[in-house]
Design an enzyme around this catalytic site. Structure first.
Site, mmCIF file in Angstrom:
data_model
loop_
_atom_site.group_PDB
_atom_site.id
_atom_site.type_symbol
_atom_site.label_atom_id
_atom_site.label_comp_id
_atom_site.label_asym_id
_atom_site.label_seq_id
_atom_site.Cartn_x
_atom_site.Cartn_y
_atom_site.Cartn_z
ATOM 1 N N TYR A 162 0.667 -1.289 0.096
ATOM 2 C CA TYR A 162 0.047 -0.115 0.107
ATOM 3 C C TYR A 162 0.774 1.215 0.112
ATOM 4 O O TYR A 162 0.620 2.240 -0.491
ATOM 5 C CB TYR A 162 -0.728 0.156 1.156
ATOM 6 C CG TYR A 162 -1.793 1.153 1.133
ATOM 7 C CD1 TYR A 162 -3.163 0.831 0.600
ATOM 8 C CD2 TYR A 162 -1.591 2.515 1.483
ATOM 9 C CE1 TYR A 162 -4.045 1.860 0.624
ATOM 10 C CE2 TYR A 162 -2.505 3.330 1.680
ATOM 11 C CZ TYR A 162 -3.744 3.185 1.127
ATOM 12 O OH TYR A 162 -4.800 4.133 0.803
ATOM 13 N N PHE A 172 -6.838 20.013 -24.879
ATOM 14 C CA PHE A 172 -7.589 18.675 -25.360
ATOM 15 C C PHE A 172 -8.911 18.915 -24.644
ATOM 16 O O PHE A 172 -8.866 19.570 -23.605
ATOM 17 C CB PHE A 172 -6.704 17.374 -24.657
ATOM 18 C CG PHE A 172 -7.329 16.142 -25.159
ATOM 19 C CD1 PHE A 172 -7.590 15.858 -26.335
ATOM 20 C CD2 PHE A 172 -8.015 15.515 -23.954
ATOM 21 C CE1 PHE A 172 -8.279 14.587 -26.636
ATOM 22 C CE2 PHE A 172 -8.479 14.332 -24.381
ATOM 23 C CZ PHE A 172 -8.836 13.696 -25.611
ATOM 24 N N ASP A 173 -9.797 17.855 -25.047
ATOM 25 C CA ASP A 173 -11.329 18.218 -24.417
ATOM 26 C C ASP A 173 -11.290 17.998 -23.003
ATOM 27 O O ASP A 173 -11.887 19.006 -21.935
ATOM 28 C CB ASP A 173 -12.398 17.170 -24.870
ATOM 29 C CG ASP A 173 -12.181 16.359 -26.102
ATOM 30 O OD1 ASP A 173 -10.967 16.611 -26.674
ATOM 31 O OD2 ASP A 173 -12.734 15.643 -26.460
ATOM 32 N N ASP A 198 1.206 19.353 -21.417
ATOM 33 C CA ASP A 198 0.515 18.059 -21.653
ATOM 34 C C ASP A 198 1.321 17.340 -22.530
ATOM 35 O O ASP A 198 1.031 17.334 -23.664
ATOM 36 C CB ASP A 198 -0.872 18.702 -22.115
ATOM 37 C CG ASP A 198 -1.925 17.461 -22.123
ATOM 38 O OD1 ASP A 198 -1.444 16.518 -22.067
ATOM 39 O OD2 ASP A 198 -2.949 17.625 -22.730
ATOM 40 N N ALA A 232 1.115 13.834 -23.337
ATOM 41 C CA ALA A 232 0.866 12.541 -23.474
ATOM 42 C C ALA A 232 1.806 11.808 -24.557
ATOM 43 O O ALA A 232 1.799 10.816 -24.811
ATOM 44 C CB ALA A 232 -0.539 12.443 -23.992
ATOM 45 N N HIS A 289 -20.547 13.285 -28.316
ATOM 46 C CA HIS A 289 -20.044 12.423 -29.178
ATOM 47 C C HIS A 289 -20.046 11.065 -28.450
ATOM 48 O O HIS A 289 -20.163 9.967 -29.494
ATOM 49 C CB HIS A 289 -18.638 12.774 -29.774
ATOM 50 C CG HIS A 289 -17.815 13.006 -28.588
ATOM 51 N ND1 HIS A 289 -17.635 14.011 -27.831
ATOM 52 C CD2 HIS A 289 -16.442 12.259 -28.224
ATOM 53 C CE1 HIS A 289 -16.541 14.022 -27.162
ATOM 54 N NE2 HIS A 289 -15.986 12.956 -27.371
ATOM 55 N N LYS A 336 -0.858 6.639 -23.923
ATOM 56 C CA LYS A 336 -0.503 6.981 -25.326
ATOM 57 C C LYS A 336 1.088 6.494 -25.506
ATOM 58 O O LYS A 336 1.233 5.518 -25.472
ATOM 59 C CB LYS A 336 -0.651 8.688 -25.524
ATOM 60 C CG LYS A 336 -1.948 8.982 -25.717
ATOM 61 C CD LYS A 336 -2.588 9.260 -24.487
ATOM 62 C CE LYS A 336 -4.135 9.863 -24.827
ATOM 63 N NZ LYS A 336 -4.833 9.845 -23.503
HETATM 64 N N1 F0G Z 1 -3.981 15.174 -23.083
HETATM 65 C C1 F0G Z 1 -4.101 14.627 -24.420
HETATM 66 C C2 F0G Z 1 -3.339 15.507 -25.428
HETATM 67 C C3 F0G Z 1 -4.911 13.634 -24.875
HETATM 68 O O1 F0G Z 1 -5.071 13.228 -26.034
HETATM 69 C C4 F0G Z 1 -5.805 12.954 -23.642
HETATM 70 C C5 F0G Z 1 -6.468 11.595 -24.303
HETATM 71 C C6 F0G Z 1 -5.745 13.279 -22.355
HETATM 72 C C7 F0G Z 1 -5.030 14.434 -22.179
HETATM 73 C C8 F0G Z 1 -6.458 12.627 -21.325
HETATM 74 O O2 F0G Z 1 -5.876 11.574 -20.868
HETATM 75 O O3 F0G Z 1 -7.540 9.780 -21.658
HETATM 76 O O4 F0G Z 1 -5.529 9.289 -19.870
HETATM 77 O O5 F0G Z 1 -7.479 10.881 -19.324
HETATM 78 N N2 F0G Z 1 -6.833 11.497 -25.262
HETATM 79 C C9 F0G Z 1 -7.304 10.183 -25.908
HETATM 80 C C10 F0G Z 1 -7.625 10.446 -27.147
HETATM 81 C C11 F0G Z 1 -8.715 9.991 -25.225
HETATM 82 O O6 F0G Z 1 -8.473 9.476 -27.815
HETATM 83 O O7 F0G Z 1 -7.056 11.038 -27.798
HETATM 84 P P1 F0G Z 1 -6.684 10.330 -20.471
#
Ligand code: F0G
Length: 461
Positions: free
Chosen positions: A72, A124-125, A215, A217, A450, A258
């Site tokens: 833990y 990103f969204d 960010d 990823a 979506h 990613k």
């Molecule tokens: N930042 C970027 C640039 C991303 O593309 C994503 C996720 C996230 C943050 C969020 O990360 O999914 O681990 O919570 N992108 C996916 C996509 C969902 O299909 O492009 P997460």
């Protein structure tokens, strides 16, 4: 020297693909209300919905999984991950989280207050949604070249530094708890930011004492594209470029699903030790103890190995060769896509592919559905379904700036023959594009429609 670039791995385990007929797919799509997120994965032949969490793990990752320490508190897997993150990115403080957006929520809740402004090349969204949930305004300042899908400008993921400076002047540095940069810029076609742009942003922000978070990823793919596209960086290794990217930043947020080649996970990595303490205190409430952050010890091990594999240049070269391979096939047939091709996805320009379908009839959704019917390929609309807005009071729709369909390329999953199949399907659909009809939304949730909206094809008149 051999000209053929091969996958730098071989298969030790395989996963069967279930085939369906066109007639079955028509039925399945109708049952899924023309929303590809509603399909069962077993009904998909080639799944290009996302590159997130879909990587094939290496034998090194599978064996590291067995080494996972599930204690833990203070598990050895955490310290192994911490060491690799610090060596790779240069940040001393590493905080694991269950995926990227969990890191966003924790960092933003600590730093952002209502009325703040947070700029980025393109949020990103989930980044945007988490900032807005804290009452901040998320502002996109992409470089002007990003608007033109034909432009082959090599760094369409850059932030517009002139606009950033003007925003700092007009809104004031005090209103900006930090600025962000998404690498590669997923929402703007998977395009990279240049090292010069990243360094320029860091300098500008330092001048105004505004912290800088990346960010990250797809950090390794961005570093590889810097090596390929910036002549003054071609002599550097990807690992050296990664260090140069992060040296001027205060920290980064990473979705490990990613580039880190993990099926789940993420982390926050920062310099500031007192901020790290605050984040760890917040982490306990929702993610878990700071040495596991919502993950199992084996997940931490998988991410650690994945980071090392992600910056392997043979692997990145193969990754680029895969996307170029598909892109070249599309080019031969004049199929419009966002140039130049990135690594994690190809973005088809649905507005140009289906010019007879207006944005309000969702050409991207129509194309994605058609591609599924044609060959069982699942892609993702990135256009007015994802970014458009429906005003319930006025009944009016606002459309997005672009109508794209993303063909994401999961890491180490599909072979060249799979990509031949994808290209053939696209060409077939392109040949009969005039017959494709638009779509209408028949029901939709208030947010992130979506995922859950239901559609119907607009009957041919
Ligand atoms: N930042 C970027 C640039 C991303 O593309 C994503 C996720 C996230 C943050 C969020 O990360 O999914 O681990 O919570 N992108 C996916 C996509 C969902 O299909 O492009 P997460």
């Amino acid at each position: 020297m051999m000209k053929t670039i091969i996958e730098p791995f071989r298969a030790k385990m395989v996963e069967s693909i279930c085939f369906t007929t066109r007639a079955e797919r028509k039925q399945l799509l109708c049952r899924a209300k023309y929303n590809l997120f509603q399909l069962r994965a077993q009904d998909v032949i080639i799944d290009l919905l996302t590159d997130s969490g879909m990587a094939a793990m290496s034998s090194q990752q599978w064996s590291a999984l067995m080494r996972g320490d599930e204690s833990y508190a203070g598990c050895s897997s955490f310290y192994r991950l911490g060491e690799i993150v610090t060596n790779t990115f240069g940040f001393p403080e590493v905080i694991p989280v269950h995926q990227g957006r969990a890191g966003e929520k924790i960092l933003f809740a600590a730093l952002v207050k209502p009325g703040d402004v947070v700029p980025s090349n393109t949020h990103f969204d989930t980044t945007r949604a988490n900032l807005e949930a804290c009452g901040a305004e998320a502002i996109d300042l992409p470089t002007p070249e990003a608007k033109d899908s034909n432009s082959s400008y090599p760094f369409k993921g850059n932030i517009d530094l002139g606009k950033l400076e003007r925003l700092i002047t007009t809104r004031g540095a005090k209103a900006m708890p930090f600025a962000m940069l998404t690498i590669t810029n997923n929402s703007a076609g998977g395009q990279p930011a240049s090292l010069a742009n990243i360094q320029g942003m860091s300098k500008l922000l330092r001048k105004h004492e505004i912290p800088f978070y990346i960010d990250a990823a797809r950090f390794a793919e961005n570093a590889w594209l810097i090596k390929q596209r910036a002549p003054d960086c071609s002599g550097l290794s990807v690992s050296e470029i990664v260090k140069k990217i992060f040296i001027g930043a205060n920290g980064c947020l990473v979705s490990a699903k990613k580039d880190c080649l993990a099926n789940i996970g993420g982390f926050i990595a920062i310099r500031d030790r007192s901020l790290a303490r605050r984040l760890k205190d917040a982490l306990v409430l929702t993610e878990g103890f700071p040495t596991y952050g919502g993950l199992s010890g084996r997940d931490l091990e998988v991410i650690a190995v994945g980071i090392e594999e992600s910056i392997n240049e043979d692997y990145l070269h193969y990754r680029q060769a895969s996307s170029m391979y598909v892109a070249e096939k599309l080019m031969v047939h004049g199929i419009p896509f966002v140039a130049p091709p990135g690594l994690h996805a190809l973005y088809i320009d649905a507005a140009k592919f289906l010019p007879h379908i207006p944005a309000l009839q969702f050409p991207g959704q129509a194309l994605a559905c058609e591609l599924y019917v044609e060959a069982g390929i699942r892609s993702c609309e990135v256009g007015s379904v994802m970014f458009g807005k429906y005003n319930r009071e006025t009944g009016k729709e606002t459309t997005a700036q672009k109508e794209l369909v993303r063909l994401a390329l999961p890491r180490r999953v599909y072979s060249q023959s799979h990509y031949d199949y994808v290209a053939e399907a696209l060409v077939n659909v392109y040949r009969r594009r005039e017959k494709i009809v638009g779509m209408k939304i028949v029901s939709q949730p208030q947010q992130l429609r979506h995922f859950n909206a239901f559609f119907e094809p607009i009957a041919d008149s």
